[in-house]
Design a protein around this motif. Structure first.
Motif, PDB file in Angstrom:
ATOM      1  N   GLU A 103     -10.179  -3.719 -15.245  1.00  0.00           N
ATOM      2  CA  GLU A 103      -9.536  -3.973 -13.962  1.00  0.00           C
ATOM      3  C   GLU A 103      -8.440  -4.992 -14.178  1.00  0.00           C
ATOM      4  O   GLU A 103      -8.664  -6.048 -14.786  1.00  0.00           O
ATOM      5  CB  GLU A 103     -10.539  -4.498 -12.934  1.00  0.00           C
ATOM      6  CG  GLU A 103      -9.898  -4.772 -11.577  1.00  0.00           C
ATOM      7  CD  GLU A 103     -10.880  -5.277 -10.524  1.00  0.00           C
ATOM      8  OE1 GLU A 103     -10.522  -5.216  -9.339  1.00  0.00           O
ATOM      9  OE2 GLU A 103     -11.983  -5.732 -10.895  1.00  0.00           O
TER      10      GLU A 103
ATOM     11  N   TYR B  36      -5.566  -5.327  -1.046  1.00  0.00           N
ATOM     12  CA  TYR B  36      -6.310  -6.119  -0.065  1.00  0.00           C
ATOM     13  C   TYR B  36      -5.715  -7.510   0.043  1.00  0.00           C
ATOM     14  O   TYR B  36      -4.765  -7.852  -0.684  1.00  0.00           O
ATOM     15  CB  TYR B  36      -7.799  -6.185  -0.417  1.00  0.00           C
ATOM     16  CG  TYR B  36      -8.126  -6.757  -1.778  1.00  0.00           C
ATOM     17  CD1 TYR B  36      -8.472  -8.092  -1.939  1.00  0.00           C
ATOM     18  CD2 TYR B  36      -8.102  -5.948  -2.919  1.00  0.00           C
ATOM     19  CE1 TYR B  36      -8.792  -8.613  -3.193  1.00  0.00           C
ATOM     20  CE2 TYR B  36      -8.414  -6.460  -4.169  1.00  0.00           C
ATOM     21  CZ  TYR B  36      -8.757  -7.792  -4.294  1.00  0.00           C
ATOM     22  OH  TYR B  36      -9.059  -8.305  -5.530  1.00  0.00           O
TER      23      TYR B  36
ATOM     24  N   SER C  85      -5.133  -4.312  -7.108  1.00  0.00           N
ATOM     25  CA  SER C  85      -6.145  -4.127  -8.152  1.00  0.00           C
ATOM     26  C   SER C  85      -6.060  -2.697  -8.663  1.00  0.00           C
ATOM     27  O   SER C  85      -6.026  -1.754  -7.874  1.00  0.00           O
ATOM     28  CB  SER C  85      -7.540  -4.382  -7.572  1.00  0.00           C
ATOM     29  OG  SER C  85      -8.529  -3.842  -8.419  1.00  0.00           O
TER      30      SER C  85
ATOM     31  N   CYS D 203      -6.185   5.801  -4.108  1.00  0.00           N
ATOM     32  CA  CYS D 203      -5.418   4.626  -3.682  1.00  0.00           C
ATOM     33  C   CYS D 203      -5.739   4.344  -2.219  1.00  0.00           C
ATOM     34  O   CYS D 203      -5.614   5.225  -1.377  1.00  0.00           O
ATOM     35  CB  CYS D 203      -3.928   4.896  -3.878  1.00  0.00           C
ATOM     36  SG  CYS D 203      -2.875   3.511  -3.397  1.00  0.00           S
ATOM     37  N   TYR D 204      -6.155   3.121  -1.932  1.00  0.00           N
ATOM     38  CA  TYR D 204      -6.493   2.764  -0.557  1.00  0.00           C
ATOM     39  C   TYR D 204      -6.354   1.257  -0.364  1.00  0.00           C
ATOM     40  O   TYR D 204      -6.116   0.520  -1.321  1.00  0.00           O
ATOM     41  CB  TYR D 204      -7.922   3.210  -0.215  1.00  0.00           C
ATOM     42  CG  TYR D 204      -8.992   2.353  -0.848  1.00  0.00           C
ATOM     43  CD1 TYR D 204      -9.659   1.397  -0.093  1.00  0.00           C
ATOM     44  CD2 TYR D 204      -9.325   2.486  -2.193  1.00  0.00           C
ATOM     45  CE1 TYR D 204     -10.636   0.597  -0.660  1.00  0.00           C
ATOM     46  CE2 TYR D 204     -10.299   1.700  -2.770  1.00  0.00           C
ATOM     47  CZ  TYR D 204     -10.953   0.759  -2.002  1.00  0.00           C
ATOM     48  OH  TYR D 204     -11.911  -0.033  -2.564  1.00  0.00           O
ATOM     49  N   GLY D 205      -6.520   0.822   0.879  1.00  0.00           N
ATOM     50  CA  GLY D 205      -6.522  -0.607   1.138  1.00  0.00           C
ATOM     51  C   GLY D 205      -5.868  -0.966   2.447  1.00  0.00           C
ATOM     52  O   GLY D 205      -5.660  -0.119   3.313  1.00  0.00           O
ATOM     53  N   SER D 206      -5.547  -2.242   2.580  1.00  0.00           N
ATOM     54  CA  SER D 206      -4.938  -2.756   3.810  1.00  0.00           C
ATOM     55  C   SER D 206      -3.424  -2.806   3.659  1.00  0.00           C
ATOM     56  O   SER D 206      -2.889  -2.818   2.550  1.00  0.00           O
ATOM     57  CB  SER D 206      -5.506  -4.139   4.146  1.00  0.00           C
ATOM     58  OG  SER D 206      -5.271  -5.037   3.082  1.00  0.00           O
TER      59      SER D 206
ATOM     60  N   VAL E 180      -9.029   3.586  -9.619  1.00  0.00           N
ATOM     61  CA  VAL E 180      -8.981   3.155  -8.227  1.00  0.00           C
ATOM     62  C   VAL E 180      -7.913   2.073  -8.071  1.00  0.00           C
ATOM     63  O   VAL E 180      -7.958   1.047  -8.748  1.00  0.00           O
ATOM     64  CB  VAL E 180     -10.349   2.607  -7.760  1.00  0.00           C
ATOM     65  CG1 VAL E 180     -10.263   2.095  -6.328  1.00  0.00           C
ATOM     66  CG2 VAL E 180     -11.422   3.672  -7.891  1.00  0.00           C
TER      67      VAL E 180
ATOM     68  N   LYS F 229       0.762   4.030  -2.899  1.00  0.00           N
ATOM     69  CA  LYS F 229       0.435   5.428  -2.616  1.00  0.00           C
ATOM     70  C   LYS F 229       1.516   6.363  -3.147  1.00  0.00           C
ATOM     71  O   LYS F 229       1.208   7.438  -3.670  1.00  0.00           O
ATOM     72  CB  LYS F 229       0.238   5.634  -1.109  1.00  0.00           C
ATOM     73  CG  LYS F 229      -1.107   5.159  -0.607  1.00  0.00           C
ATOM     74  CD  LYS F 229      -1.299   5.484   0.862  1.00  0.00           C
ATOM     75  CE  LYS F 229      -2.717   5.143   1.303  1.00  0.00           C
ATOM     76  NZ  LYS F 229      -2.940   5.425   2.724  1.00  0.00           N
TER      77      LYS F 229
ATOM     78  N   LEU G 270       0.832  -1.208   0.000  1.00  0.00           N
ATOM     79  CA  LEU G 270       0.000   0.000   0.000  1.00  0.00           C
ATOM     80  C   LEU G 270       0.866   1.258   0.000  1.00  0.00           C
ATOM     81  O   LEU G 270       0.585   2.212  -0.729  1.00  0.00           O
ATOM     82  CB  LEU G 270      -0.951   0.006   1.198  1.00  0.00           C
ATOM     83  CG  LEU G 270      -1.887   1.210   1.298  1.00  0.00           C
ATOM     84  CD1 LEU G 270      -2.787   1.321   0.071  1.00  0.00           C
ATOM     85  CD2 LEU G 270      -2.729   1.129   2.571  1.00  0.00           C
TER      86      LEU G 270
ATOM     87  N   HIS H  97      -6.496  -0.482  -5.387  1.00  0.00           N
ATOM     88  CA  HIS H  97      -6.972  -1.092  -4.145  1.00  0.00           C
ATOM     89  C   HIS H  97      -6.030  -2.230  -3.762  1.00  0.00           C
ATOM     90  O   HIS H  97      -5.764  -3.117  -4.574  1.00  0.00           O
ATOM     91  CB  HIS H  97      -8.401  -1.609  -4.355  1.00  0.00           C
ATOM     92  CG  HIS H  97      -9.016  -2.180  -3.126  1.00  0.00           C
ATOM     93  ND1 HIS H  97     -10.101  -3.019  -3.177  1.00  0.00           N
ATOM     94  CD2 HIS H  97      -8.731  -2.043  -1.811  1.00  0.00           C
ATOM     95  CE1 HIS H  97     -10.444  -3.378  -1.954  1.00  0.00           C
ATOM     96  NE2 HIS H  97      -9.617  -2.795  -1.114  1.00  0.00           N
TER      97      HIS H  97
END
Length: 195
Positions: free
Chosen positions: A190, A119, A127, A79-82, A115, A60, A56, A117
């Motif tokens: 995607e 995870y 993704s 940009c986001y996620g775990s 986006v 980012k 991540l 992502h």
């Protein structure tokens, strides 16, 4: 260039010719750099350079760098996620993410969205999803081939060489990862990388 050199170009056309020369020189330079990069990936053992990286955090950083490109096209980039940790080569990982995000921006529509992502699904997953032009079903199996371009005219306008996704595929293979493409023409694309 020869026409300008031999004074066969009207003064009011010199700027146009200079722009064409610069754009074509840049296109050739991008092509040469991509060919050299693929050759390096073909002949380099990089696994020894693998370290623990936060996927991540790297994503980012890449997205922050590409934010200007997205703004120029009026594309929102999120940009986001775990916080997933993978073994990777930092340079290769950034190149992989950068190629995917750049494609998502370039082949998007005005006011589109990209986006990124991160995870976990039995391992770290990256993704990159857009709502752009998409890829027709009948050519989806070819997009990772060297020099293949879905829309040749649009690729020329955006400076595409047809090698970006071939480089991505190579980097994915070096990581012993898997890549998947989900797309529908006119509805976006995607690309999922499972580490």
């Amino acid at each position: 260039a020869e026409l300008i050199e031999n004074k066969m170009v009207p003064a009011n056309q010199e700027v146009y010719f200079a722009k064409q020369i610069r754009e074509n020189a840049n296109r050739l330079l991008n092509l040469i750099n991509d060919i050299i990069r693929l050759s390096e990936l073909d002949h380099t053992k990089i696994h020894s350079d693998f370290v623990s990286l936060h996927l991540l955090e790297e994503a980012k950083e890449v997205c922050s760098t590409l934010q200007i490109n997205a703004q120029k096209k009026n594309v929102s980039l999120v940009c986001y996620g775990s916080d997933e940790v993978i073994l990777s080569n930092k340079e290769l990982l950034k190149e992989l993410i950068s190629n995917l995000v750049q494609n998502a921006i370039q082949y998007n529509n005005e006011n589109g969205k990209v986006v990124v992502h991160i995870y976990n699904e039995n391992g770290a997953v990256l993704s990159v999803k857009d709502n752009g032009i998409g890829i027709p079903k009948n050519v989806q199996n070819r997009v990772f081939e060297r020099f293949y371009r879905v829309d040749k005219s649009r690729s020329r306008q955006t400076g595409g060489t047809g090698l970006g996704l071939a480089i991505v595929k190579h980097i994915v293979e070096i990581h012993d990862a898997h890549i998947e493409l989900i797309s529908e023409e006119g509805k976006g694309c995607e690309i999922i990388v499972r580490f």
